[in-house]
Design a protein around this motif. Structure first.
Motif, PDB file in Angstrom:
ATOM      1  N   ILE A  67       0.852  -1.184   0.000  1.00 32.89           N
ATOM      2  CA  ILE A  67       0.000   0.000   0.000  1.00 32.89           C
ATOM      3  C   ILE A  67       0.889   1.235   0.000  1.00 32.89           C
ATOM      4  CG2 ILE A  67      -1.855   1.232   1.157  1.00 32.89           C
ATOM      5  CD1 ILE A  67      -2.665  -1.562   0.219  1.00 32.89           C
ATOM      6  N   ASN A  68       0.576   2.188  -0.844  1.00 32.92           N
ATOM      7  CA  ASN A  68       1.363   3.415  -0.915  1.00 32.92           C
ATOM      8  C   ASN A  68       0.959   4.378   0.193  1.00 32.92           C
ATOM      9  OD1 ASN A  68       3.235   5.240  -2.463  1.00 32.92           O
ATOM     10  ND2 ASN A  68       1.380   6.467  -2.575  1.00 32.92           N
ATOM     11  N   ILE A  84       6.678   3.892   1.465  1.00 33.11           N
ATOM     12  CA  ILE A  84       6.577   5.214   2.062  1.00 33.11           C
ATOM     13  C   ILE A  84       7.595   6.171   1.447  1.00 33.11           C
ATOM     14  CG2 ILE A  84       5.602   4.431   4.239  1.00 33.11           C
ATOM     15  CD1 ILE A  84       8.347   4.477   5.475  1.00 33.11           C
ATOM     16  N   GLY A  85       7.269   7.445   1.518  1.00 25.81           N
ATOM     17  CA  GLY A  85       8.171   8.503   1.102  1.00 25.81           C
ATOM     18  C   GLY A  85       8.829   9.115   2.326  1.00 25.81           C
ATOM     19  N   LYS A  86       9.627  10.113   2.095  1.00 29.19           N
ATOM     20  CA  LYS A  86      10.376  10.712   3.207  1.00 29.19           C
ATOM     21  C   LYS A  86       9.462  11.420   4.203  1.00 29.19           C
ATOM     22  CE  LYS A  86      11.354  15.023   0.709  1.00 29.19           C
ATOM     23  NZ  LYS A  86      12.404  15.957   0.254  1.00 29.19           N
ATOM     24  N   ASP A  87       8.230  11.753   3.798  1.00 27.63           N
ATOM     25  CA  ASP A  87       7.324  12.501   4.666  1.00 27.63           C
ATOM     26  C   ASP A  87       6.166  11.654   5.180  1.00 27.63           C
ATOM     27  OD1 ASP A  87       8.797  14.869   4.214  1.00 27.63           O
ATOM     28  OD2 ASP A  87       7.760  15.151   2.312  1.00 27.63           O
ATOM     29  N   ASP A  88       6.289  10.329   5.104  1.00 27.97           N
ATOM     30  CA  ASP A  88       5.161   9.457   5.431  1.00 27.97           C
ATOM     31  C   ASP A  88       5.301   8.749   6.776  1.00 27.97           C
ATOM     32  OD1 ASP A  88       3.902  10.098   3.016  1.00 27.97           O
ATOM     33  OD2 ASP A  88       5.030   8.577   1.941  1.00 27.97           O
ATOM     34  N   GLY A  89       6.093   9.296   7.672  1.00 26.99           N
ATOM     35  CA  GLY A  89       6.114   8.777   9.021  1.00 26.99           C
ATOM     36  C   GLY A  89       7.290   7.898   9.371  1.00 26.99           C
ATOM     37  N   GLY A  90       8.034   7.473   8.375  1.00 28.06           N
ATOM     38  CA  GLY A  90       9.253   6.756   8.679  1.00 28.06           C
ATOM     39  C   GLY A  90       9.097   5.253   8.805  1.00 28.06           C
ATOM     40  N   SER A 100       7.103  -7.193  12.252  1.00 31.92           N
ATOM     41  CA  SER A 100       8.450  -7.510  11.764  1.00 31.92           C
ATOM     42  C   SER A 100       8.466  -8.178  10.400  1.00 31.92           C
ATOM     43  CB  SER A 100       9.159  -8.417  12.776  1.00 31.92           C
ATOM     44  OG  SER A 100       8.447  -9.636  12.934  1.00 31.92           O
ATOM     45  N   LYS A 101       7.362  -8.816  10.007  1.00 34.22           N
ATOM     46  CA  LYS A 101       7.361  -9.575   8.754  1.00 34.22           C
ATOM     47  C   LYS A 101       6.895  -8.747   7.557  1.00 34.22           C
ATOM     48  CE  LYS A 101       6.724 -14.089  10.936  1.00 34.22           C
ATOM     49  NZ  LYS A 101       5.876 -15.310  11.005  1.00 34.22           N
ATOM     50  N   ALA A 102       6.417  -7.543   7.800  1.00 33.66           N
ATOM     51  CA  ALA A 102       5.912  -6.707   6.706  1.00 33.66           C
ATOM     52  C   ALA A 102       7.040  -6.244   5.797  1.00 33.66           C
ATOM     53  CB  ALA A 102       5.174  -5.504   7.270  1.00 33.66           C
ATOM     54  N   ILE A 103       6.715  -6.050   4.532  1.00 32.74           N
ATOM     55  CA  ILE A 103       7.635  -5.461   3.563  1.00 32.74           C
ATOM     56  C   ILE A 103       7.508  -3.947   3.653  1.00 32.74           C
ATOM     57  CG2 ILE A 103       8.181  -5.197   1.115  1.00 32.74           C
ATOM     58  CD1 ILE A 103       6.893  -8.004   0.716  1.00 32.74           C
ATOM     59  N   ILE A 104       8.626  -3.275   3.854  1.00 31.61           N
ATOM     60  CA  ILE A 104       8.620  -1.814   3.907  1.00 31.61           C
ATOM     61  C   ILE A 104       9.663  -1.284   2.931  1.00 31.61           C
ATOM     62  CG2 ILE A 104       8.993   0.223   5.338  1.00 31.61           C
ATOM     63  CD1 ILE A 104       8.067  -1.405   7.740  1.00 31.61           C
ATOM     64  N   GLY A 105       9.204  -0.466   2.001  1.00 32.39           N
ATOM     65  CA  GLY A 105      10.101   0.154   1.036  1.00 32.39           C
ATOM     66  C   GLY A 105      10.070   1.660   1.170  1.00 32.39           C
ATOM     67  N   LEU A 106      11.162   2.295   0.764  1.00 29.89           N
ATOM     68  CA  LEU A 106      11.284   3.745   0.941  1.00 29.89           C
ATOM     69  C   LEU A 106      11.718   4.420  -0.355  1.00 29.89           C
ATOM     70  CD1 LEU A 106      11.260   5.883   3.367  1.00 29.89           C
ATOM     71  CD2 LEU A 106      13.741   5.790   3.164  1.00 29.89           C
ATOM     72  N   ASP A 124      13.140  -3.027   3.496  1.00 30.04           N
ATOM     73  CA  ASP A 124      13.282  -4.268   2.729  1.00 30.04           C
ATOM     74  C   ASP A 124      13.683  -4.008   1.287  1.00 30.04           C
ATOM     75  OD1 ASP A 124      12.246  -6.452   4.661  1.00 30.04           O
ATOM     76  OD2 ASP A 124      10.773  -4.835   4.816  1.00 30.04           O
ATOM     77  N   TYR A 125      13.466  -2.785   0.816  1.00 29.89           N
ATOM     78  CA  TYR A 125      13.952  -2.364  -0.491  1.00 29.89           C
ATOM     79  C   TYR A 125      14.011  -0.847  -0.508  1.00 29.89           C
ATOM     80  CZ  TYR A 125       9.216  -1.040  -1.971  1.00 29.89           C
ATOM     81  OH  TYR A 125       7.981  -0.436  -2.074  1.00 29.89           O
ATOM     82  N   VAL A 126      14.757  -0.316  -1.471  1.00 37.27           N
ATOM     83  CA  VAL A 126      14.838   1.128  -1.659  1.00 37.27           C
ATOM     84  C   VAL A 126      14.496   1.449  -3.115  1.00 37.27           C
ATOM     85  CG1 VAL A 126      16.511   1.499   0.182  1.00 37.27           C
ATOM     86  CG2 VAL A 126      17.330   1.011  -2.131  1.00 37.27           C
ATOM     87  N   ALA A 127      13.921   2.619  -3.329  1.00 40.19           N
ATOM     88  CA  ALA A 127      13.496   3.018  -4.674  1.00 40.19           C
ATOM     89  C   ALA A 127      14.115   4.358  -5.046  1.00 40.19           C
ATOM     90  CB  ALA A 127      11.974   3.113  -4.745  1.00 40.19           C
TER      91      ALA A 127
END
Length: 206
Positions: A67-68, A84-90, A100-106, A124-127
């Motif tokens: 989810i974006n 998430i983006g830089k302004d989306d709460g970190g 802990s098992k969720a995928i989080i990308g930035l 878990d990944y960077v964009a």
């Protein structure tokens, strides 16, 4: 669900489309070989319904749904993670909500330092992006392939490239160091299944 090491990262196109049309488009993209679906929606009033439908669809293909910008919605429907983006709460906040098992990308734009810090913080990944002119983010600052070269040598999580990517230029980004190509219009402005297939062929050549 594990974030894939490579592949086509399809981002929904919802402007001016009914929920049924979005679902149909995503189904076609999955048939065409999309490895990740991100539900990005700046306009819909029926996000909960649509997110649930997309999650059910992604489960059929064993493909993660992210989810974006909305960790709460991701948690509410049991999505695989959030972008998430830089302004989306970190990252820490998203991890607290999703576990802990969720995928989080930035989103790291064109900044390798943001990506390095994101990896340290548990992303878990960077964009990176945008690499080419993009209708979805026309004002976004351009990113450069040298950033992908740096990421290839310094980043240990998958690297996603985004922004105006077409089958004709995506191969250059993969060669520069991208692991996944994130695409909106290049898939959903056309016939999504055939368009997705055109991108997935790039990974066979990599």
């Amino acid at each position: 669900m594990i974030f894939p090491a490579s592949g086509l990262y399809a981002i929904t196109q919802t402007d001016g489309k009914t929920s049924d049309k979005v679902i149909q488009d995503v189904s076609s993209a999955l048939k065409g070989g999309a490895s990740v679906i991100q539900y990005r929606d700046k306009t819909s009033t029926d996000k909960l319904y649509l997110a649930k439908q997309l999650l059910s669809l992604c489960k059929q293909y064993n493909v993660p749904l992210l989810i974006n910008d909305d960790a709460e919605l991701a948690h509410q429907i049991g999505a695989d993670g959030v972008h998430i983006g830089k302004d989306d709460g970190g990252i820490a906040r998203a991890r607290k909500i999703l576990g802990s098992k969720a995928i989080i990308g930035l989103s790291c734009y064109d900044d390798i330092k943001i990506a390095l810090q994101a990896e340290k913080n548990g992303a878990d990944y960077v964009a990176f992006g945008r690499f080419f002119p993009s209708n979805s983010k026309p004002l976004a600052l351009p990113a450069h392939t040298k950033t992908l070269h740096l990421a290839r040598t310094q980043i240990n999580v998958p690297v996603v490239a985004i922004g105006g990517i077409l089958p004709e230029n995506g191969g250059d980004l993969l060669a520069a160091g991208a692991d996944l190509l994130a695409v909106i219009g290049g898939i959903f402005d056309h016939k999504p299944e055939q368009s997705a297939q055109a991108y997935t062929k790039l990974f066979q050549l990599k």
